[in-house]
Each structure stands twice: as structure tokens, then as C-alpha cells.
Design an enzyme around this catalytic site. Structure first.
Site, PDB file in Angstrom:
ATOM      1  CD1 TRP A   1      -2.385  -1.734  -0.068  1.00  0.00           C
ATOM      2  CD2 TRP A   1      -3.454  -0.729   1.624  1.00  0.00           C
ATOM      3  NE1 TRP A   1      -3.664  -2.237  -0.027  1.00  0.00           N
ATOM      4  CE2 TRP A   1      -4.341  -1.635   1.003  1.00  0.00           C
ATOM      5  CE3 TRP A   1      -3.902   0.006   2.716  1.00  0.00           C
ATOM      6  CZ2 TRP A   1      -5.655  -1.812   1.429  1.00  0.00           C
ATOM      7  CZ3 TRP A   1      -5.211  -0.174   3.152  1.00  0.00           C
ATOM      8  CH2 TRP A   1      -6.077  -1.073   2.513  1.00  0.00           C
TER       9      TRP A   1
ATOM     10  CD  GLU B   1       8.557  -4.273  -6.260  1.00  0.00           C
ATOM     11  OE1 GLU B   1       7.364  -4.600  -6.186  1.00  0.00           O
ATOM     12  OE2 GLU B   1       8.988  -3.198  -5.801  1.00  0.00           O
TER      13      GLU B   1
ATOM     14  N   GLY C   1       1.544  -2.786  -6.311  1.00  0.00           N
ATOM     15  CA  GLY C   1       1.464  -1.464  -5.703  1.00  0.00           C
ATOM     16  C   GLY C   1       0.087  -0.858  -5.907  1.00  0.00           C
ATOM     17  N   GLY C   2      -0.020   0.048  -6.866  1.00  0.00           N
ATOM     18  CA  GLY C   2      -1.247   0.818  -7.082  1.00  0.00           C
ATOM     19  C   GLY C   2      -2.513  -0.016  -7.164  1.00  0.00           C
TER      20      GLY C   2
ATOM     21  N   GLY D   1       4.994   1.606 -11.233  1.00  0.00           N
ATOM     22  CA  GLY D   1       4.038   2.698 -11.396  1.00  0.00           C
ATOM     23  C   GLY D   1       4.028   3.296 -12.784  1.00  0.00           C
TER      24      GLY D   1
ATOM     25  CD  GLU E   1       8.100   3.324  -4.086  1.00  0.00           C
ATOM     26  OE1 GLU E   1       7.442   3.142  -3.047  1.00  0.00           O
ATOM     27  OE2 GLU E   1       7.660   3.016  -5.218  1.00  0.00           O
TER      28      GLU E   1
HETATM   29  P1  13P Z   1       3.013  -0.677  -9.012  1.00  0.00           P
HETATM   30  O1  13P Z   1       2.246  -1.971  -8.970  1.00  0.00           O
HETATM   31  O2  13P Z   1       2.181   0.524  -8.669  1.00  0.00           O
HETATM   32  O3  13P Z   1       3.805  -0.533 -10.269  1.00  0.00           O
HETATM   33  O4  13P Z   1       4.093  -0.745  -7.805  1.00  0.00           O
HETATM   34  C1  13P Z   1       4.903  -1.861  -7.705  1.00  0.00           C
HETATM   35  C2  13P Z   1       5.572  -1.845  -6.389  1.00  0.00           C
HETATM   36  O5  13P Z   1       6.423  -1.006  -6.116  1.00  0.00           O
HETATM   37  C3  13P Z   1       5.178  -2.874  -5.420  1.00  0.00           C
HETATM   38  O6  13P Z   1       6.052  -2.948  -4.342  1.00  0.00           O
END
Ligand code: 13P
Length: 233
Positions: free
Chosen positions: A8, A153, A216-217, A159, A87
């Protein structure tokens, strides 16, 4: 059985988590569903999805203002913790060594670390993808301790609404599986994460050595997350 983990990030609320758990209780799946939520939501979380955190301190306890220890996460009910997310690496300067320490701390307290590795766009352009993945696994994954999960990843795809090709993902996951096997960690689940949606989840999870996804999103709303879980029973 696949592992479907939601990250999240810095989103969500107690109400949103209750709604998600409620929606998840109505589906029938063999998959293992994990929600990695902000620290503030962990202790109050109840429901079918296992709860995880998104970071943990390298320290056990003491004068580290703002930090949260693995023991505190366990006490609050977390079963998983994401470590080394891109991140954290990007905004907080976390290195493979720090990530390994965090993973070790989680294992010490009975929490399964979800250890993230992946290349930046610059590293990809420089042809260093496989090197970064291999060193990321070798240096970030503890050799000893309980079970871990590794997540690939590709940082440039997070994203961004784009993913590597199926062949690129297969090559990355095969390398990760081989590296883990050499470390005595054969059979460790390997998740793919970056731009996973309901529309591509089934195809992504059919790629060799893709044991699940880190989302993620599309993990924030049940209307987006449930189709990913149901993409493979
Ligand atoms: P998205 O699914 O938004 O691309 O993000 C991936 C993510 O960083 C999951 O940890």
C-alpha cells in the site's frame, strides 16, 4: 498456489483496510494473500489477508526516534515485512548490506522478509540488469535463518504501466532462483512486482519461476486487487 502481496506504500486508512478485508473474505482462493500496510494500520488489522509492514529497523530497541523494530512488528501482528523496496533504496539510501541486516532482524523475530531487488533504468540501459539482480540477491538475502520471499521489481517499470517482456522476466527469475539455490535457499518463492494489473496478472504468473506478484497501485482497491488474486486460482 501463488502469493499475491499488496504494497500500500503511504496510502490507505483503517476504513479502507476494513473494506478490503471484508471484500477479500467473500472470495474463494487457494492463493496466499498478504497486505503490506503502513505501520499505523498493522495492529488494528483483522481479516483473511496476512498483514505485513513495509520496512523495519536494523536495530533491536533503544534510542532510535521514529524507528520500528521487528519485535514491535511481531507484537502488532505482522507476519511479513518488505525490505529493500526500491523507494527505500532511492529515498533513504538503503544498500544491499542494510537490506540484509533488516531481513535478518525480521527473521530473528519470526517475520518473513519480502526482499526486493531490481535494476534502475540507467542500469538497464548500461546492460547491467543481470549483474544488479545477481548481486542484489547475493548481498541482500541472509544465508541463515528462516524462510524468505524474494521480489524482483524492475525499478523503471514501477508505477509506469509498463513491464519487461516475458522473456526478460523469465531470465531474471531464473537467475534469482539459481542464485538462491547456490546460497542453499532453493525453493524460495520469487514474486514479480511492477505495473501488475488484473489484465496482465495471469500471463505474468504463468512465466517460469514467477511464484506470485507484489502489487502497488492496483492493491489499494478491492475492485483492482481481487481480479489479480483471481487471475490464477
Ligand atoms: P506498481 O504496482 O504501482 O507498479 O508498484 C509496484 C511496487 O512497487 C510494489 O512494491
Amino acid at each position: 498456489m501463488k502469493i499475491i502481496a499488496g504494497n500500500w506504500k503511504m496510502n490507505g486508512s483503517a476504513v479502507a483496510l476494513r473494506e478490503m478485508q471484508d471484500a477479500l473474505s467473500k472470495i474463494d482462493t487457494e492463493n496466499r494473500v498478504i497486505l503490506c500496510v503502513p505501520f499505523t494500520l498493522i495492529a488494528g488489522a483483522h481479516g483473511v489477508a496476512a498483514i505485513g509492514a513495509q520496512d523495519v529497523s536494523v536495530h533491536d530497541h533503544g534510542a532510535f526516534t521514529g524507528e520500528v523494530s521487528a519485535q514491535m512488528l511481531a507484537d502488532a501482528g505482522a507476519k511479513y515485512v518488505i525490505v529493500g523496496h526500491s523507494e527505500r533504496r532511492m529515498y533513504h539510501g538503503e544498500t544491499n548490506d542494510v537490506v540484509r541486516e533488516k531481513a535478518q532482524m525480521a527473521l530473528t523475530h519470526g517475520i518473513t522478509p519480502i526482499i526486493c531487488v531490481g535494476e534502475t533504468m540507467d542500469e538497464r540501459d548500461a546492460g547491467k540488469t543481470m549483474e544488479i539482480i545477481e548481486s542484489g540477491v547475493r548481498e541482500s538475502v541472509p544465508v541463515d535463518g528462516g524462510d524468505v520471499i524474494v521480489a524482483y521489481e524492475p525499478r523503471w517499470a514501477i508505477g509506469a504501466g509498463i513491464t519487461p517482456t516475458d522473456d526478460e522476466i523469465a531470465a531474471a527469475h531464473t537467475l534469482i532462483a539459481e542464485t538462491l539455490a547456490k546460497m542453499g535457499r532453493g525453493g524460495t518463492p520469487i514474486l514479480y512486482g511492477a505495473s501488475v494489473k488484473g489484465g496482465n496478472a495471469a500471463k505474468l504468473m504463468s512465466i517460469p519461476h514467477v511464484d506470485g506478484v507484489l502489487v502497488g497501485g492496483a492493491s489499494l482497491k478491492s475492485d483492482d486487487f481481487i481480479p489479480i488474486i483471481m487471475a490464477t486460482k
